[in-house]
Design an enzyme around this catalytic site. Structure first.
Site, PDB file in Angstrom:
ATOM      1  CE  LYS A   1      -3.440   2.417   2.747  1.00  0.00           C
ATOM      2  NZ  LYS A   1      -4.399   2.396   3.836  1.00  0.00           N
TER       3      LYS A   1
ATOM      4  CD  GLU B   1       9.004  -5.967   7.374  1.00  0.00           C
ATOM      5  OE1 GLU B   1       8.808  -4.849   6.860  1.00  0.00           O
ATOM      6  OE2 GLU B   1       8.750  -6.231   8.567  1.00  0.00           O
TER       7      GLU B   1
ATOM      8  N   GLY C   1      -4.881  -1.729   4.872  1.00  0.00           N
ATOM      9  CA  GLY C   1      -4.139  -2.885   4.367  1.00  0.00           C
ATOM     10  C   GLY C   1      -4.855  -4.195   4.632  1.00  0.00           C
ATOM     11  NE  ARG C   2      -6.805  -3.514  10.669  1.00  0.00           N
ATOM     12  CZ  ARG C   2      -6.147  -2.378  10.784  1.00  0.00           C
ATOM     13  NH1 ARG C   2      -4.985  -2.229  10.169  1.00  0.00           N
ATOM     14  NH2 ARG C   2      -6.652  -1.377  11.481  1.00  0.00           N
TER      15      ARG C   2
ATOM     16  CD  GLU D   1      -2.217  -4.206  11.284  1.00  0.00           C
ATOM     17  OE1 GLU D   1      -1.054  -4.607  11.414  1.00  0.00           O
ATOM     18  OE2 GLU D   1      -2.715  -3.957  10.179  1.00  0.00           O
TER      19      GLU D   1
ATOM     20  CG  HIS E   1      -6.099 -35.748  16.037  1.00  0.00           C
ATOM     21  ND1 HIS E   1      -6.378 -36.952  16.632  1.00  0.00           N
ATOM     22  CD2 HIS E   1      -7.006 -35.596  15.050  1.00  0.00           C
ATOM     23  CE1 HIS E   1      -7.391 -37.529  16.010  1.00  0.00           C
ATOM     24  NE2 HIS E   1      -7.800 -36.723  15.048  1.00  0.00           N
TER      25      HIS E   1
ATOM     26  CE  LYS F   1       5.403  -0.860   9.945  1.00  0.00           C
ATOM     27  NZ  LYS F   1       4.522  -0.061   9.097  1.00  0.00           N
TER      28      LYS F   1
HETATM   29  O1  F6P Z   1       2.895  -2.808   9.795  1.00  0.00           O
HETATM   30  C1  F6P Z   1       1.540  -2.964   9.634  1.00  0.00           C
HETATM   31  C2  F6P Z   1       1.119  -2.662   8.224  1.00  0.00           C
HETATM   32  O2  F6P Z   1       1.041  -1.310   8.038  1.00  0.00           O
HETATM   33  C3  F6P Z   1      -0.202  -3.344   7.913  1.00  0.00           C
HETATM   34  O3  F6P Z   1      -1.276  -2.640   8.339  1.00  0.00           O
HETATM   35  C4  F6P Z   1      -0.092  -3.509   6.443  1.00  0.00           C
HETATM   36  O4  F6P Z   1      -1.030  -4.421   5.961  1.00  0.00           O
HETATM   37  C5  F6P Z   1       1.334  -3.962   6.312  1.00  0.00           C
HETATM   38  O5  F6P Z   1       2.028  -3.198   7.273  1.00  0.00           O
HETATM   39  C6  F6P Z   1       1.952  -3.798   4.961  1.00  0.00           C
HETATM   40  O6  F6P Z   1       1.929  -2.466   4.536  1.00  0.00           O
HETATM   41  P1  F6P Z   1       2.139  -2.075   3.041  1.00  0.00           P
HETATM   42  O7  F6P Z   1       1.052  -2.692   2.231  1.00  0.00           O
HETATM   43  O8  F6P Z   1       2.087  -0.578   3.010  1.00  0.00           O
HETATM   44  O9  F6P Z   1       3.476  -2.578   2.588  1.00  0.00           O
END
Ligand code: F6P
Length: 575
Positions: A217, A223, A289-290, A375, A406, A539
């Site tokens: 987003k 990452e 995002g979620r 979240e 199980h 972060k």
């Molecule tokens: O760190 C949390 C977050 O902001 C989530 O809400 C989001 O889905 C995820 O990181 C990834 O963010 P992005 O889509 O901006 O890379």
């Protein structure tokens, strides 16, 4: 901040009544069913294709009446109307919350708000459908082989690079809809900054037939951008290794143009990474995002299952959105489920909530729900900045049945904690296999295996609800000293959700159902379910700590003593 202060739910009569009921509450599902022949009927509801049985929950008419009153007191319906109309109910980020707009049909009549509604100067429907059309056209090209890699070969593997909402949704839906995936196309998902993730997910891939989708987003997530760079380097190295990439910037740029596309709200950053904006699919800051799996973030899945199935998926969401918008509170499934969760959390002391799909294809559903629910509702302040007045959030977790039976069901059956559980199943499996041989001990030759599977689903909810009394255990000839260990208290609440089959529409319906459950709970608690400030500190610190972890002595010295000694140990171990 455009919203007024939330109603404090704890000051309402409904809350006080519920607290009084909870005081000394002694549920009796055996008795409740015995006394009320209509209990199952009374508490079974329909939302689109989902049949939802709440009757094995710890609910009575009195409890339900007060929960429904609570929903009215905090104005769940009014806030939902405000959300879908584009009011900035995400107050801490001053944003609209419009994931419901992502699945409004293109040519729908009678939509609320009406088609063409404008929010903050944007024609929401027009933009949503322009992007969808662009994603569909791209997906069709990849699926048909018209879109090729740099050497002219058709794409066989799509690798989605994203994390959080830019990963969990697509991977969950891809896994859920595996039977709909076009033969010859595979999707993989890289999320973790652990270098082993990108290593494993690119292992064995042919660079000439691999397409990377960088999904972020913000296009600023450490990452994802790190993994995207690693993937880009992998592509260049692998293409060079097979002798199809010249050693020029121009050639490398050309390879990226054919093997990388992006999904983001920040198209300028996409371009800076070297991805042609023509090959980028946008969305907007009013999609959390979620809540974004049904936006262009799902491009990997659209390629895999095709636009027609994707349209069906979106229609499933919309059907439940409409149910949420139009069904009266007393038969509104997300409202009822959200309220029951409030009852369990705030009055009966439940801290966690199990989600147990009896559908192997939903094996990532609980992981997906963890971000959606935790979240969203893991908050300690309300939307006006004041402290919350009750517990918030539930710890969602789960695994598919029967595997969980199980592993951890023991604790749900006989442990000391109250763990409400949602059981989810479909009537028709994608692959209805039969056990030709059987075992001669209850499993007949030719046994339909889905029947065995579903027998477990029904058996578990029954055992949890009704348990087994000491007398029943004794009647089996159990010796007295072991009777207590074999007794089941029962009265463990479950919700059963049944659907005809795990179609794209049903998967969309399930996601929308839980999105709205989260909304209902968040509204009762008075929190902004659409921000996520709680992930920021870690972060920031990760970036600050990196020099110390890389061995910078001064940076190491400035750490607290625990972090310093841990990092020093790590540096000693690291070769
Ligand atoms: O760190 C949390 C977050 O902001 C989530 O809400 C989001 O889905 C995820 O990181 C990834 O963010 P992005 O889509 O901006 O890379």
């Amino acid at each position: 901040m455009t919203e007024s202060a939330p109603v404090d739910p704890t000051t309402t009569d409904a809350w006080k009544n519920l607290a009084a009921i909870a005081d000394g509450f002694s549920p009796d599902l055996r008795g409740w069913f015995a006394d009320d022949a209509l209990r199952a009927e009374r508490y079974t509801f329909q939302a689109a294709d989902l049949t939802v049985d709440l009757s094995k929950g710890l609910v009575t008419e009195e409890i339900l009446a007060n929960l429904l009153q609570l929903a009215k007191d905090v104005d769940v319906s009014g806030r939902y109307a405000a959300m879908i109309a584009g009011q900035h109910i995400n107050v801490t980020e001053d944003r609209a919350v419009l994931h419901t707009a992502l699945r409004r049909p293109k040519d729908g009549e009678g939509l609320v708000p009406p088609k063409g509604f404008i929010v903050d100067g944007q024609d929401i429907d027009a933009d949503v459908h322009a992007t969808l059309d662009k994603v569909y056209a791209f997906a069709d090209k990849v699926r048909s082989g018209e879109w090729t890699g740099v050497t002219g070969k058709r794409i066989e593997t799509v690798v989605n690079i994203g994390i959080g909402g830019s990963d969990l949704g697509p991977v969950m839906v891809y896994e859920a809809l595996k039977p709909y995936v076009q033969a010859g196309i595979e999707a993989r998902f890289v999320s973790n900054i652990d270098p082993n993730d990108v290593y494993e997910k690119t292992a064995g891939l042919d660079p000439e037939t691999t397409l990377f989708i960088v999904a972020s987003k913000t296009f600023g997530t450490l990452e994802t951008l790190t993994n995207a760079r690693l993937a880009r380097e992998w592509l260049w190295a692998e293409l060079s290794a097979v002798g199809v990439l010249e050693d020029t910037d121009e050639a490398r740029k050309g390879a990226v143009a054919k093997h990388f596309v992006a999904v983001s709200t920040a198209l300028d950053k996409v371009e800076a990474f070297g991805i042609d904006p023509e090959n980028a699919f946008g969305f907007w800051d009013w999609v959390g995002g979620r809540y974004s799996v049904d936006s262009a973030i799902g491009t990997s899945v659209v390629i895999a299952i095709g636009p027609d199935n994707w349209r069906e998926f979106l229609a499933g969401f919309h059907a439940v959105d409409e149910h949420m918008r139009t069904a009266a509170l007393h038969e509104n499934v997300p409202v009822l489920m959200g309220l029951l969760n409030v009852w369990y959390t705030n009055f009966l002391g439940a801290q966690s909530h199990a989600v147990l799909p009896y559908a192997q294809y939903l094996h990532r559903f609980a992981a997906y729900l963890q971000q959606l629910t935790m979240e969203s509702n893991g908050k300690s302040v309300r939307w006006d900045g004041s402290p919350v007045t009750s517990d918030t959030g539930e710890i969602f977790w789960g695994e598919p049945g029967t595997n969980g039976q199980h592993a951890f069901y023991q604790l749900i059956h006989q442990g000391t904690r109250l763990i409400p559980a949602d059981f989810i199943a479909v009537a028709n499996p994608a692959h209805p296999l039969k056990d030709a041989t059987g075992d001669g001990a209850g499993v007949e030759p030719g046994q339909d295996v889905h029947t065995l599977f579903m027998a477990n689903f029904f058996a578990q909810t029954k055992a949890l609800a009704f348990g087994k009394t000491a007398d029943e255990v004794r009647a089996e000839g159990t010796k007295e000293s072991v009777v207590p260990a074999r007794e089941f208290a029962g009265n463990k609440p479950t919700t059963s959700i049944l659907a005809p089959a795990l179609t794209p529409s049903v998967v969309g319906q399930l996601i929308a159902l839980y999105e709205h459950i989260v909304f209902v709970e968040g509204t009762v608690w008075g929190i902004d379910s659409f921000d996520q400030w709680g992930v920021e500190l870690g972060k920031q610190l990760a970036l600050q700590i990196t020099p110390a972890v890389a061995g910078d002595a001064a940076a190491l010295e400035s750490q607290d003593s625990s972090s310093k000694s841990l990092i020093a140990k790590y540096l000693e171990l690291r070769k």
